[in-house]
Enzyme design. Structure first.
Site, PDB file in Angstrom:
ATOM      1  N   ASP A  45      -0.921  16.277  40.072  1.00 23.34           N
ATOM      2  CA  ASP A  45      -0.814  16.251  38.622  1.00 23.34           C
ATOM      3  C   ASP A  45       0.596  15.798  38.252  1.00 23.34           C
ATOM      4  OD1 ASP A  45      -1.847  16.911  36.026  1.00 23.34           O
ATOM      5  OD2 ASP A  45      -2.799  18.674  36.908  1.00 23.34           O
ATOM      6  N   ASP A 146      -1.173  13.891  33.234  1.00 22.56           N
ATOM      7  CA  ASP A 146      -1.437  14.916  32.227  1.00 22.56           C
ATOM      8  C   ASP A 146      -1.056  14.471  30.815  1.00 22.56           C
ATOM      9  OD1 ASP A 146      -2.001  17.892  31.849  1.00 22.56           O
ATOM     10  OD2 ASP A 146      -0.035  17.735  30.901  1.00 22.56           O
ATOM     11  N   GLU A 204      -5.324  11.612  31.670  1.00 24.04           N
ATOM     12  CA  GLU A 204      -6.005  12.516  30.749  1.00 24.04           C
ATOM     13  C   GLU A 204      -5.798  11.943  29.353  1.00 24.04           C
ATOM     14  OE1 GLU A 204      -6.152  17.196  29.470  1.00 24.04           O
ATOM     15  OE2 GLU A 204      -4.238  16.194  29.707  1.00 24.04           O
ATOM     16  N   HIS A 273     -10.365  22.453  34.349  1.00 24.78           N
ATOM     17  CA  HIS A 273      -9.614  23.703  34.148  1.00 24.78           C
ATOM     18  C   HIS A 273      -9.303  23.968  32.674  1.00 24.78           C
ATOM     19  CE1 HIS A 273      -6.683  20.588  33.943  1.00 24.78           C
ATOM     20  NE2 HIS A 273      -5.776  21.426  33.488  1.00 24.78           N
ATOM     21  N   ASP A 274      -9.701  23.064  31.783  1.00 25.99           N
ATOM     22  CA  ASP A 274      -9.474  23.282  30.351  1.00 25.99           C
ATOM     23  C   ASP A 274     -10.766  23.569  29.590  1.00 25.99           C
ATOM     24  OD1 ASP A 274      -6.716  22.792  30.562  1.00 25.99           O
ATOM     25  OD2 ASP A 274      -7.009  20.641  30.319  1.00 25.99           O
TER      26      ASP A 274
END
Ligand code: GLC
Length: 495
Positions: A45, A146, A204, A273-274
């Site tokens: 990430d 990210d 993302e 994970h969100d």
């Protein structure tokens, strides 16, 4: 990365050190080389929109208005004894934090411990590119980038039109996919991974629409290999918890498939994970747990693009529903609860919303076995494990051919065995069918038909299977070919 962990590590205080509880840089190097020996590639990430407020850059920046790094972050004077504008943070409250020492506010789109870097400053960009290049030198195989659609802000920093009843206004239009972002993205790529054709990048990209996809991932103008789009999973509404609108969902996924029909590449996902867990939102955690987990899996896994599997999805992990906010760790959830409770909402209503929305729902420790803490650790995990770990765990599913885990193995094997599932064209079938998501993948003479009933009803389908072999199926075979059972999924190949 080293981090005070205000936002589960997305607040980085050193981009080139491993957080002590996970080990050391030597452990990382050993891990990467052992993975490579086994033919496994590793992507990391990259959080470049902001740092931790404990990063030495920010510590220096906030020390004084004349600091050499003052302009590395976004500082503004207040307006009429209040914040510089009415922008809301993505994690609730104002997007600005007052700094006593220098008497100014700094911008933080996420938590107050995540000050936004000032990408307009070339020195900031140089410093970030150097970090990325050192990771490339260390042999990393790629990056998940990210919050990358937020690096460019609307530099007027003007107020948003007020929203009745809200002190701060959702501010995405001012900092998400804002005009000018592609200049940054292009420079970033050229100065870092452009010369590493074997390095994979996935951005993302909240706020990017399918019509713009090729600007991000096209072979000519693209800046990265893939992006995560937010439109499909964004159809989940935690306020209403409404059932899935299958037609709308198909239309959304298909829009992205078509946008990248002949160029670009999709990142396919149903969990991360969100987000909350798929069986808990649009699937079923009761009678149809296995069927719904595998139906949603079948639906996305065979599309054109690279399927991503989020840990625990492959064993059907589900949301947690804890009674008190203190059990939660997600900074966005905690801020939201605090602000809405103060505004008069009830604890019970808010907890219901937390269950349907908190990122912690999908962040509980991986359930390996029926041992203490699901076999995840002999220590104390940062979050409680889901209570269902004695039954839902990897060990239970490992040898069971009827498990969700085994089904994922079969999907992977199938995808790898047939080029049509990688390169084939995608065509939506039965667009108006209100329960079933069906499509074909075709390449030369080969044709695969994928169908998944995304509801708990029995439904009819206009398909007789003649001339096709059933190659994957999550149901029993006794039912009529013209009928799909609740959450039944089938994959056929033309003979
Ligand atoms: C991304 C991450 C999320 C994080 C945020 C801030 O959205 O996926 O987990 O909180 O960026 O870094």
């Amino acid at each position: 990365f080293e981090s005070p962990n205000d936002d589960n590590g997305y607040d980085i205080s050193d981009y080139e050190a491993v957080l002590a509880e996970f080990g050391t840089m030597d452990d990382w190097n050993e891990f990467l080389s052992q993975a490579h020996k086994r033919g496994i590639r590793v992507i990391i990430d990259l959080v470049l929109n902001h740092t931790s407020d404990e990063h030495p850059w920010f510590v220096e920046s906030r020390a004084s208005k004349d600091s050499a790094k003052r302009d590395w972050y976004i500082w503004r004077d207040g307006k009429n004894d209040a914040e510089p504008n009415n922008w809301e943070s993505i994690f609730s409250g104002s997007a600005w934090e007052w700094d006593e020492t220098t008497g100014q506010y700094y911008l933080h789109l996420f938590s107050r411990k995540q000050p936004d870097l000032n990408w307009e400053n070339p020195a900031v960009r140089d410093a970030l590119y150097e970090i990325v290049n050192r990771w490339l030198d260390r042999g990393v195989d790629g990056f998940r980038i990210d919050a990358i659609s937020h690096i460019k802000k609307d530099l007027t920093f003007s107020d948003l039109p007020p929203v009745p009843g809200k002190k701060y206004v959702p501010s995405y239009v001012k900092h998400m996919n804002v005009d000018g972002i592609h200049t940054f993205l292009e420079e970033f790529k050229q100065r870092t991974y452009a010369n590493y054709p074997d390095v994979v990048t996935v951005g993302e990209a909240n706020g990017v629409g399918a019509d713009e996809a090729l600007l991000w991932v096209g072979s000519e103008n693209g800046k990265m290999d893939m992006i995560f789009q937010f439109e499909a999973t964004g159809l989940w509404n935690p306020e209403t918890e409404a059932k899935l609108d299958v037609v709308k969902f198909k239309e959304t996924m298909t829009r992205w498939q078509n946008a990248m029909r002949s160029d670009g590449w999709n990142a396919l996902y149903i969990e991360n994970h969100d987000k909350t867990r798929i069986v808990s939102t649009w699937g079923d955690t009761g009678e149809y747990w296995y069927a719904s987990a595998t139906a949603f899996a079948t639906m996305y896994f065979f599309m054109r693009g690279t399927p991503f599997i989020y840990q625990g999805q492959e064993i059907g992990m589900s949301n947690i529903e804890w009674d008190v906010i203190e059990s939660y760790n997600d900074v966005g959830t905690i801020n939201m609860y605090r602000d809405r409770l103060a505004a008069g909402e009830s604890h019970a209503d808010l907890m219901r919303y937390v269950w349907a929305s908190s990122r912690d729902s999908a962040r509980t420790p991986m359930q390996w076995s029926a041992e203490n803490h699901g076999g995840f650790t002999t220590g104390q995990p940062w979050l409680q494990v889901n209570d269902n770990y004695p039954s839902v765990n990897v060990t239970n599913q490992w040898d069971d051919s009827r498990s969700i885990l085994s089904y994922y193995r079969r999907m992977i094997t199938l995808r790898k065995a047939h080029e049509v599932l990688t390169y084939g064209d995608y065509t939506l079938l039965w667009a108006d069918h209100t329960e079933v998501f069906a499509y074909t993948r075709t390449l030369g003479d080969e044709e695969v038909v994928v169908m998944a009933n995304l509801t708990d009803k029995c439904v009819n389908i206009p398909f007789d299977g003649v001339g096709y072999a059933l190659v994957l199926h999550n149901g029993s075979l006794d039912a009529s070919v013209f009928e799909l059972q609740p959450f039944e999924a089938r994959v056929y190949m033309r003979n």
